[in-house]
Write an enzyme that holds these catalytic residues in place. Structure first.
Site, PDB file in Angstrom:
ATOM      1  CD1 TRP A 188      -2.661   1.881   0.461  1.00 35.57           C
ATOM      2  CD2 TRP A 188      -1.273   2.574   2.031  1.00 35.57           C
ATOM      3  NE1 TRP A 188      -3.169   2.998   0.591  1.00 35.57           N
ATOM      4  CE2 TRP A 188      -2.209   3.438   1.568  1.00 35.57           C
ATOM      5  CE3 TRP A 188      -0.633   2.774   2.851  1.00 35.57           C
ATOM      6  CZ2 TRP A 188      -2.296   4.793   2.431  1.00 35.57           C
ATOM      7  CZ3 TRP A 188      -0.628   4.092   3.885  1.00 35.57           C
ATOM      8  CH2 TRP A 188      -1.326   4.886   3.264  1.00 35.57           C
ATOM      9  CD  GLU A 229      -4.847  -1.633   1.474  1.00 35.99           C
ATOM     10  OE1 GLU A 229      -3.380  -1.936   1.972  1.00 35.99           O
ATOM     11  OE2 GLU A 229      -5.411  -1.368   2.142  1.00 35.99           O
ATOM     12  CE  LYS A 231      -6.591   6.003   2.457  1.00 34.87           C
ATOM     13  NZ  LYS A 231      -5.926   5.844   3.527  1.00 34.87           N
ATOM     14  CG  ASP A 262      -8.805  -1.092   3.551  1.00 33.35           C
ATOM     15  OD1 ASP A 262      -9.918  -0.701   4.085  1.00 33.35           O
ATOM     16  OD2 ASP A 262      -7.864  -0.915   4.248  1.00 33.35           O
ATOM     17  CG  HIS A 265      -8.628   1.715   1.309  1.00 26.63           C
ATOM     18  ND1 HIS A 265      -7.191   1.402   1.024  1.00 26.63           N
ATOM     19  CD2 HIS A 265      -8.712   2.272   2.527  1.00 26.63           C
ATOM     20  CE1 HIS A 265      -6.490   1.673   1.903  1.00 26.63           C
ATOM     21  NE2 HIS A 265      -7.384   1.986   2.899  1.00 26.63           N
ATOM     22  CG  HIS A 289      -6.325  -4.710   4.106  1.00 27.02           C
ATOM     23  ND1 HIS A 289      -5.290  -3.614   4.340  1.00 27.02           N
ATOM     24  CD2 HIS A 289      -5.442  -5.812   4.251  1.00 27.02           C
ATOM     25  CE1 HIS A 289      -4.353  -3.993   4.432  1.00 27.02           C
ATOM     26  NE2 HIS A 289      -4.239  -5.372   4.496  1.00 27.02           N
ATOM     27  CG  ASP A 297     -11.522   6.208  10.481  1.00 28.27           C
ATOM     28  OD1 ASP A 297     -10.136   6.314   9.809  1.00 28.27           O
ATOM     29  OD2 ASP A 297     -11.749   5.290  10.932  1.00 28.27           O
ATOM     30  CG  ASP A 299      -8.027   2.472   8.923  1.00 29.50           C
ATOM     31  OD1 ASP A 299      -7.995   1.549   8.035  1.00 29.50           O
ATOM     32  OD2 ASP A 299      -7.759   3.687   8.066  1.00 29.50           O
ATOM     33  CG  ASP A 329      -6.169  -1.804   7.545  1.00 30.94           C
ATOM     34  OD1 ASP A 329      -5.648  -1.381   8.656  1.00 30.94           O
ATOM     35  OD2 ASP A 329      -5.843  -1.266   6.414  1.00 30.94           O
TER      36      ASP A 329
HETATM   37  C1  RNT Z   1      -3.922   2.564   4.605  1.00 26.85           C
HETATM   38  C2  RNT Z   1      -4.291   1.191   4.092  1.00 26.85           C
HETATM   39  C3  RNT Z   1      -3.115   0.240   4.598  1.00 26.85           C
HETATM   40  C4  RNT Z   1      -2.784   0.376   6.222  1.00 26.85           C
HETATM   41  C5  RNT Z   1      -1.823  -0.399   6.706  1.00 26.85           C
HETATM   42  C6  RNT Z   1      -1.158   0.101   8.101  1.00 26.85           C
HETATM   43  O1  RNT Z   1      -5.179   3.281   4.132  1.00 26.85           O
HETATM   44  O2  RNT Z   1      -5.574   0.700   4.544  1.00 26.85           O
HETATM   45  O3  RNT Z   1      -3.574  -1.191   4.632  1.00 26.85           O
HETATM   46  O4  RNT Z   1      -3.960   0.675   6.819  1.00 26.85           O
HETATM   47  O5  RNT Z   1      -0.859  -0.658   5.940  1.00 26.85           O
HETATM   48 ZN    ZN Z   2      -5.719  -1.512   4.218  1.00 23.50          ZN
END
Ligand code: RNT
Ligand code: ZN
Length: 428
Positions: A188, A229, A231, A262, A265, A289, A297, A299, A329
């Protein structure tokens, strides 16, 4: 109050009957669930700090909020917290490490890291029966300070990060060789602009070129697999992220890489559950993820949401368990961090169990027959089937706490261990 094993077993027997009356093989569902290893992310334990010395303020699109006491400050503390978390989660699971979590014993820059710095983790994993996954760390570093790494306009900076990527692949391969199964090495890259770029093209050309250089040497797929990955946006990269979905989808397809999706994302109304069967047409394997986006946010701790259930349903309904690697994640520093792992991982497993307890074949037959009335009726009835009784029994028979009993264990651990730590880092 602790749950009584006799009651759990009695409730399970009744629940099993209910599921079996729909044609669901409950024992087989539990057997399948037992074999699934979730890749638990190390970074929930210390707010994405790592062990490179002075923890640096996050940035590069990432933010941790909250200052709950007890953050793990050392590798021993992180391992202790992880072991505590694993003891609350049924089944055997993996650990997803970031490159910044090595045992460096002094300053070692990112382009100089090597297998020796992860030997402690490899040994720990082998002793505990925990397989490792890996991630290069393209953030929290002076050479990432202006928001660009592998796509940086400066050749020297790009070269530095290419070397980091190559080093990480070598480390991941050593982990895979030691554990006897592939270590998924996930890339990422935060690169992006806060405001409207004048040139979206050049950074993308440079990112692809840097990645090609990192991946130039083929490594044995039974040791490591590269994942990429995407985003949509991050904090500070709201207008443009070089590694967007289209960028990595095309990259993974053309280079035969594992694609990482993810859940946090994408556009806030866009879900990854619908993407699984689409991208698996064209990429060999997927890494997930599993996360939870809330407004800006991406996460938050994974909760038992409709989307979590939909993700697991897609994996089961499409028969993709052999091609999808389930990783987590999230990072929340406003609650006990071991509890965060327990809550998120237990939820992921619980949702997977729910999907395994569906009468999938029957639903798909109704759909083929065009009986959408029955399809909807059964899907809705499924929602109040006694999943909890099966989950409780699964926890009991796996030797982990049932229901919220795990919380008492976390409270005791917090008192005995975590609250004796002081934290130098102040999060937002
Ligand atoms: C960041 C990504 C990535 C991180 C990790 C810490 O937006 O999701 O995967 O969260 O690498
Ligand atoms: Zn991630």
């Amino acid at each position: 109050m602790m749950s009584k094993p006799g009651n759990i077993e009695a409730a399970f027997a009744l629940a099993r009957e209910r599921f079996e009356s729909l044609g669901v093989d409950v024992e087989r569902a539990l057997e399948t669930l037992r074999k699934v290893q979730i890749s638990v992310h190390c970074w929930q334990g210390d707010d994405v700090g790592g062990f490179e010395g002075e923890a640096r303020a996050l940035g590069d699109g990432l933010a941790v909020t909250g200052n709950y006491p007890g953050r793990a400050r050392t590798v021993d503390e992180l391992r202790s917290d992880l072991e505590m978390a694993y003891s609350l989660i049924p089944g055997r699971h993996r650990l997803n490490l970031h490159a910044m979590y090595g045992e460096f014993g002094g300053p070692v820059d990112r382009n100089e890291i090597d297998v020796e710095h992860f030997q402690g983790w490899i040994d720990w994993g082998r002793q505990r029966g925990v397989s490792l996954d890996f991630n290069p760390t393209f953030f929290s570093h002076p050479k990432a300070a202006d928001g660009f790494t592998l796509s940086h306009a400066d050749r020297g900076i790009r070269q530095f990060w290419v070397e980091h990527g190559i080093a990480c692949r070598r480390i991941a391969a050593a982990m895979g060789a030691a554990q006897g199964n592939p270590c998924i090495d996930n890339f990422w890259v935060p690169d992006g602009y806060k405001d409207t770029p004048a040139d979206r093209r050049s950074p993308r050309l440079r990112l692809a070129e840097s990645l090609d250089e990192i991946f130039r040497d083929a490594l044995p797929p039974d040791q490591t697999l590269d994942a990429v990955e995407c985003k949509l946006f991050g904090i500070g990269s709201e207008s443009y992220v070089v590694g967007s979905h289209e960028f990595y989808m095309g990259y993974a397809v053309s280079r035969n890489k594992v694609l990482c999706l993810d859940a946090g994302h994408f556009h806030p109304t866009e879900v990854i559950s619908d993407k699984i069967s689409a991208v698996l047409m064209y990429v060999p394997e997927l890494l997930l993820h599993v996360s939870r986006g809330v407004r800006w946010d991406s996460d938050h701790v994974v909760t038992f949401t409709d989307e979590l259930q939909a993700i697991m349903q897609e994996i089961v309904r499409g028969d993709y368990l052999g091609r999808v690697h389930i990783g987590l994640d999230f990072f929340d520093a406003s609650i006990n961090r071991v509890a965060a792992w327990a809550i998120g991982t237990r939820n992921a497993l619980k949702a997977l169990l729910a999907a395994l307890l569906e009468p999938t074949e029957r639903l798909q037959q109704l759909e083929r027959d065009g009986d959408f009335t029955a399809r909807l009726a059964l899907m809705e009835e499924q929602k109040t089937m006694p999943l909890g009784a099966v989950w409780d029994y699964y926890c009991l028979s796996s030797g982990v706490p049932v229901g919220a009993d795990w919380l008492q264990r976390v409270r005791e651990y917090e008192q005995a261990v975590q609250l004796n730590r002081s934290s130098a880092v102040q999060n937002v």
